[in-house]
Design a protein around this motif. Structure first.
Motif, PDB file in Angstrom:
ATOM      1  N   ARG A  71      11.107   0.866   6.558  1.00 38.97           N
ATOM      2  CA  ARG A  71      11.020   1.275   5.139  1.00 38.97           C
ATOM      3  C   ARG A  71       9.789   2.132   4.867  1.00 38.97           C
ATOM      4  N   ILE A  72       8.676   1.814   5.488  1.00 38.64           N
ATOM      5  CA  ILE A  72       7.468   2.622   5.299  1.00 38.64           C
ATOM      6  C   ILE A  72       7.685   4.018   5.865  1.00 38.64           C
ATOM      7  N   GLU A  73       8.292   4.095   7.035  1.00 36.20           N
ATOM      8  CA  GLU A  73       8.561   5.408   7.625  1.00 36.20           C
ATOM      9  C   GLU A  73       9.556   6.206   6.787  1.00 36.20           C
ATOM     10  N   LYS A  74      10.461   5.513   6.105  1.00 38.41           N
ATOM     11  CA  LYS A  74      11.417   6.191   5.220  1.00 38.41           C
ATOM     12  C   LYS A  74      10.699   6.743   3.982  1.00 38.41           C
ATOM     13  N   ILE A  86      11.130  -6.058  -3.569  1.00 37.94           N
ATOM     14  CA  ILE A  86      11.506  -4.736  -3.061  1.00 37.94           C
ATOM     15  C   ILE A  86      12.629  -4.839  -2.026  1.00 37.94           C
ATOM     16  N   LEU A  87      12.548  -5.803  -1.125  1.00 43.20           N
ATOM     17  CA  LEU A  87      13.565  -5.916  -0.079  1.00 43.20           C
ATOM     18  C   LEU A  87      14.904  -6.409  -0.624  1.00 43.20           C
ATOM     19  N   PHE A 104       0.833  -1.211   0.000  1.00 43.14           N
ATOM     20  CA  PHE A 104       0.000   0.000   0.000  1.00 43.14           C
ATOM     21  C   PHE A 104       0.861   1.252   0.000  1.00 43.14           C
ATOM     22  N   ALA A 105       1.989   1.219   0.723  1.00 43.46           N
ATOM     23  CA  ALA A 105       2.882   2.381   0.791  1.00 43.46           C
ATOM     24  C   ALA A 105       3.440   2.729  -0.585  1.00 43.46           C
ATOM     25  N   PHE A 106       3.528   1.743  -1.461  1.00 46.87           N
ATOM     26  CA  PHE A 106       4.005   1.966  -2.824  1.00 46.87           C
ATOM     27  C   PHE A 106       2.854   2.238  -3.795  1.00 46.87           C
TER      28      PHE A 106
END
Length: 96
Positions: free
Chosen positions: A84-87, A32-33, A10-12
């Motif tokens: 990663r989401i917070e970044k 992604i990771l 969702f973040a992407f």
């Protein structure tokens, strides 16, 4: 792991749809990771398969040592996703 993987998608700006959504989430996270987290995404996939087997064949137990190791892997995976989401969006501070 599944919920954090979905949040990562969702973040992407993506969301899994159609058949095999859980597998799609695992594959997205693995892509992604990257290789640095291949051990966690591979474990995520094994746990996805085991969960499926357990739901549809509850007579097959999961050993305690495997459950403990899976919990440790899940904690590492969720923490990496959170970072990663917070970044991506620092305003999306996730509750721990």
């Amino acid at each position: 792991m599944l919920r954090s993987g979905r949040a990562f998608m969702f973040a992407f700006g993506y969301r899994p749809r159609g058949k095999d959504q859980h597998k799609t989430v695992v594959e997205f996270c693995a892509g992604i990771l990257g290789k640095d987290f291949q051990h966690l995404t591979a474990r995520f996939n094994r746990m996805r398969i085991k969960r499926h087997d357990f739901i549809y064949d509850p007579e097959r137990p999961i050993p305690r040592t495997e459950a403990v190791k899976s919990l440790e892997s899940a904690e590492q995976f969720v923490e990496e996703i959170r970072k990663r989401i917070e970044k991506i969006n620092p305003q999306k501070e996730l509750i721990r």
